[in-house]
Write an enzyme that holds these catalytic residues in place. Structure first.
Site, PDB file in Angstrom:
ATOM      1  N   HIS A  59       2.606   1.891   2.332  1.00 54.24           N
ATOM      2  CA  HIS A  59       2.934   0.835   1.364  1.00 54.24           C
ATOM      3  C   HIS A  59       3.688  -0.323   2.037  1.00 54.24           C
ATOM      4  O   HIS A  59       3.540  -1.473   1.641  1.00 54.24           O
ATOM      5  CB  HIS A  59       3.834   1.377   0.246  1.00 54.24           C
ATOM      6  CG  HIS A  59       3.107   1.966  -0.926  1.00 54.24           C
ATOM      7  ND1 HIS A  59       2.273   1.222  -1.730  1.00 54.24           N
ATOM      8  CD2 HIS A  59       3.112   3.212  -1.450  1.00 54.24           C
ATOM      9  CE1 HIS A  59       1.799   2.010  -2.699  1.00 54.24           C
ATOM     10  NE2 HIS A  59       2.289   3.222  -2.552  1.00 54.24           N
ATOM     11  N   GLU A  87       3.879   6.631   1.619  1.00 58.42           N
ATOM     12  CA  GLU A  87       4.922   5.639   1.306  1.00 58.42           C
ATOM     13  C   GLU A  87       5.079   4.630   2.439  1.00 58.42           C
ATOM     14  O   GLU A  87       5.276   3.440   2.203  1.00 58.42           O
ATOM     15  CB  GLU A  87       6.259   6.330   1.011  1.00 58.42           C
ATOM     16  CG  GLU A  87       6.245   7.269  -0.179  1.00 58.42           C
ATOM     17  CD  GLU A  87       5.649   6.669  -1.443  1.00 58.42           C
ATOM     18  OE1 GLU A  87       5.768   5.446  -1.658  1.00 58.42           O
ATOM     19  OE2 GLU A  87       5.044   7.432  -2.222  1.00 58.42           O
ATOM     20  N   CYS A 119      -1.014   7.472  -7.012  1.00 52.76           N
ATOM     21  CA  CYS A 119      -0.005   6.470  -6.698  1.00 52.76           C
ATOM     22  C   CYS A 119       0.494   5.860  -8.003  1.00 52.76           C
ATOM     23  O   CYS A 119      -0.314   5.570  -8.889  1.00 52.76           O
ATOM     24  CB  CYS A 119      -0.623   5.392  -5.811  1.00 52.76           C
ATOM     25  SG  CYS A 119       0.516   4.079  -5.372  1.00 52.76           S
TER      26      CYS A 119
HETATM   27 ZN    ZN Z   1       1.837   4.827  -3.692  1.00 52.05          ZN
END
Ligand code: ZN
Length: 154
Positions: A135, A132, A89
């Site tokens: 997140h 993603e 990441c």
């Molecule tokens: Zn990430």
């Protein structure tokens, strides 16, 4: 267009739940352009808005450097199977770990103009979408990393 600063693990903004996008205006387009530029500059395959300290439900993904998915308010609608992938990441530099993710996903999202899309993804693209979209709910892959497998002697 501009390269944005990517915030790192430990910054509390990465742990916030992001807000739905309601305005599909020029500012949204500029933000998405900045996210794509920032992702490519950092040699990433995906970037979520909270990683540049913007708490909105937006993610960009490009696993081949050609097809760019710009996802506004993405939602995982269907998951099938499971697979293990080695993940890193941009907000957790120089670390990697194995995470179990669905093998296939169906994701619905809007583009910068507010048009709705539905895509099916499998393999690494499915992993990137899941990473993603996590997140956007304040979840980092390190929360899901499996312990390393120790080979038993004898
Ligand atoms: Zn990430």
């Amino acid at each position: 267009m501009a390269i944005r600063n990517i915030i790192k693990e430990g910054n509390p903004l990465l742990r916030e739940k992001c807000k739905e996008v309601t305005e599909f205006d020029d500012k949204l387009g500029e933000l998405i352009d900045d996210m794509v530029d920032t992702m490519f500059k950092a040699n990433g395959v995906g970037l979520a808005a909270p990683q540049i300290a913007v708490l909105k439900r937006i993610a960009v993904v490009s696993v081949d450097g050609e097809t760019i998915y710009e996802m506004v308010n993405p939602e995982i609608k269907v998951t099938t199977g499971s697979q293990l992938s080695n993940e890193g990441c941009l907000s957790v530099p120089e670390r990697y770990g194995v995470v179990e993710r669905p093998k296939k996903v169906v994701v619905e999202y809007y583009d910068r103009h507010g048009d709705k899309y539905k895509v099916k993804a499998s393999g690494f693209l499915a992993t990137a979408f899941c990473h993603e979209i996590d997140h956007l709910d304040g979840i980092l892959y390190i929360d899901k990393v499996l312990p390393p497998k120790v080979k038993k002697e004898g």
